[in-house]
Design a protein around this motif. Structure first.
Motif, PDB file in Angstrom:
ATOM      1  N   UNK A   1       0.840  -1.191   0.000  1.00 32.37           N
ATOM      2  CA  UNK A   1       0.000   0.000   0.000  1.00 32.37           C
ATOM      3  C   UNK A   1       0.878   1.246   0.000  1.00 32.37           C
TER       4      UNK A   1
ATOM      5  N   UNK B   1       0.599   4.909   1.026  1.00 37.25           N
ATOM      6  CA  UNK B   1      -0.266   5.906   1.621  1.00 37.25           C
ATOM      7  C   UNK B   1      -0.181   7.261   0.947  1.00 37.25           C
TER       8      UNK B   1
ATOM      9  N   UNK C   1      -2.324   7.134  -2.062  1.00 39.07           N
ATOM     10  CA  UNK C   1      -3.727   7.068  -1.634  1.00 39.07           C
ATOM     11  C   UNK C   1      -4.235   8.438  -1.199  1.00 39.07           C
TER      12      UNK C   1
ATOM     13  N   UNK D   1      -4.925  10.626  -4.006  1.00 32.71           N
ATOM     14  CA  UNK D   1      -6.177  10.262  -4.683  1.00 32.71           C
ATOM     15  C   UNK D   1      -7.367  10.865  -3.952  1.00 32.71           C
ATOM     16  N   UNK D   2      -7.315  10.768  -2.621  1.00 34.33           N
ATOM     17  CA  UNK D   2      -8.421  11.319  -1.831  1.00 34.33           C
ATOM     18  C   UNK D   2      -8.495  12.828  -2.002  1.00 34.33           C
TER      19      UNK D   2
ATOM     20  N   UNK E   1     -10.156  13.628  -5.300  1.00 35.78           N
ATOM     21  CA  UNK E   1     -11.541  13.223  -5.529  1.00 35.78           C
ATOM     22  C   UNK E   1     -12.489  13.685  -4.428  1.00 35.78           C
ATOM     23  N   UNK E   2     -12.175  13.369  -3.206  1.00 38.04           N
ATOM     24  CA  UNK E   2     -13.143  13.628  -2.146  1.00 38.04           C
ATOM     25  C   UNK E   2     -12.795  14.845  -1.300  1.00 38.04           C
TER      26      UNK E   2
ATOM     27  N   UNK F   1     -13.013  16.381   4.006  1.00 38.83           N
ATOM     28  CA  UNK F   1     -13.981  15.309   4.239  1.00 38.83           C
ATOM     29  C   UNK F   1     -13.290  14.118   4.897  1.00 38.83           C
ATOM     30  N   UNK F   2     -12.154  13.734   4.356  1.00 34.32           N
ATOM     31  CA  UNK F   2     -11.454  12.557   4.876  1.00 34.32           C
ATOM     32  C   UNK F   2     -11.034  12.755   6.321  1.00 34.32           C
TER      33      UNK F   2
ATOM     34  N   UNK G   1     -12.301  14.784   8.409  1.00 38.03           N
ATOM     35  CA  UNK G   1     -13.501  14.860   9.235  1.00 38.03           C
ATOM     36  C   UNK G   1     -14.029  13.469   9.556  1.00 38.03           C
ATOM     37  N   UNK G   2     -14.114  12.635   8.533  1.00 38.90           N
ATOM     38  CA  UNK G   2     -14.644  11.281   8.725  1.00 38.90           C
ATOM     39  C   UNK G   2     -13.837  10.545   9.778  1.00 38.90           C
ATOM     40  N   UNK G   3     -12.536  10.596   9.663  1.00 38.58           N
ATOM     41  CA  UNK G   3     -11.690   9.856  10.601  1.00 38.58           C
ATOM     42  C   UNK G   3     -11.759  10.453  11.993  1.00 38.58           C
TER      43      UNK G   3
END
Lengths: 80, 315
Positions: free
Chosen positions: A1, A3, A6, A9-10, A13-14, A18-19, A21-23
């Protein structure tokens, strides 16, 4: 992997906000000490609650009501 | 692949509807601040769909599953969080809920997206063993695999996405009330101005409902073994496997709806109802969330509700 890849990419795209916040938020295990929105504390502090606080707690959700109608719900459950 | 079905705003509510994660997401929110939210929510759902579907290759879940036993893998923060939560649910439910069901699911014939009516191969021996610590969670998002089993996030990813989207929407937009519905798994919030009336569908006739909950702040999820079932040889199989033995649950429940404070809890709760005897459901659910309500529909049409113990019949 990878990171770094990754994360890029986040970001593309997102969005990092948001990321992050989600975590940050999904780990917030409910604390049953002072939050009147948590029904889990009702039995423990019910006596010290104001009538308004009791009403708000009760409004979180009702008991299940048996009724066979199809036309007046905001949403309906679906099979999954 | 996603398809946008509806993108609608009016004075009171903004709504979005799209097909993704093999289901339909519907989102309605009050947005008095007029803050843009749809693009980021779509991107987030697309990301979850892309990286954590077991039906795709070369995504992060696939790469994690390809790693060998005893290997330590560094994963993305979101996969780390999802796996950690899934393992916590496994512990809380005494192994009934399990994310390690991919190999048994495929052995039972669930190797492609629904709808399908029959398995591509005949029944084979299920090589599954309950393990105490299949994954070891370490710092810096590293996980050591102590198992040969593979992970399926189908039992948790949708609830996770719904919960995450709802929490982000509340904080990002300051929305007073709203609902995120991911294929029947819903997160609902309200400042008290609106109460959402949620109908529970009749599993034997989806044009009808059996009743409703009125909700201001909660998560609600429904699981059903009527829809996701198929034939493997002469045996009928369905998607709900018991994490203790890797076998389809044998139950007289056909539909379970659970309401809890969080949608992701309710999603797990609805599944474990099928794996519990009637008199142990309250105990199992209370390990997931201190507050819960449930409605079970039995194969004979009987309805059992948790909490106030009222009974009725569907037909």
């Amino acid at each position: 992997m990878k990171p770094g890849k990754k994360a890029k990419w986040i970001v593309g795209i997102a969005g990092t906000a948001f990321t992050a916040f989600v975590l940050g938020q999904l780990d917030d295990t409910p604390v049953y000490s002072s939050n009147t929105n948590n029904i889990g504390m009702v039995t423990e502090v019910n006596d010290s609650m104001s009538e308004r606080e009791k009403e708000l707690v009760q409004l979180d959700w009702s008991n299940f009501t048996l009724e066979q109608r199809a036309d007046y719900y905001d949403f309906s459950t679906r099979r999954s | 692949m996603i398809s946008l079905l509806e993108d609608h705003n009016n004075a009171e509510m903004e709504s979005l509807q799209l097909n993704i994660m093999n289901t339909t997401f519907r989102i309605n929110i009050e947005n008095h601040n007029g803050i843009e939210w749809k693009g980021e929510v779509i991107s987030f759902l697309e990301y979850i769909n892309q990286e954590f579907s077991r039906f795709r290759k070369n995504n992060e879940l696939w790469r994690f599953n390809e790693a060998k036993r005893n290997q330590t893998i560094r994963v993305s923060p979101i996969l780390y969080d999802m796996l950690k939560k899934a393992e916590e649910y496994r512990q809380k439910t005494g192994g009934r809920f399990s994310p390690y069901m991919l190999i048994p699911l495929e052995s039972h014939g669930y190797s492609r997206s629904f709808p399908f009516v029959s398995a591509k191969h005949e029944e084979s021996a299920i090589h599954y063993q309950y393990e105490n610590n299949p994954l070891v969670f370490k710092g810096d998002f590293q996980i050591t695999k102590n198992t040969d089993q593979k992970v399926d996030l189908g039992g948790i990813a949708k609830g996770y996405a719904v919960e995450a989207a709802a929490k982000w929407l509340k904080q990002h937009t300051g929305s007073k009330y709203g609902i995120v519905d991911g294929g029947g798994d819903m997160a609902i919030w309200s400042d008290g101005q609106k109460t959402w009336k949620i109908g529970i569908k009749n599993p034997f006739d989806e044009s009808r409902t059996i009743g409703s909950f009125s909700i201001q702040n909660a998560g609600i999820a429904t699981s059903n073994i009527v829809y996701r079932s198929w034939m493997q040889g002469n045996r009928k199989k369905h998607h709900l496997l018991d994490g203790r033995n890797g076998m389809p649950v044998e139950t007289d429940i056909v539909q379970a709806t659970v309401v809890m404070e969080h949608c992701i809890d309710a999603e797990v709760g609805a599944k474990v109802c099928f794996m519990s005897k009637d008199d142990s459901i309250d105990s199992i659910l209370s390990n997931i969330s201190k507050k819960f309500s449930y409605v079970l529909v039995k194969s004979d049409g009987n309805i059992i509700t948790g909490g106030n113990k009222t009974y009725g019949r569907v037909y």
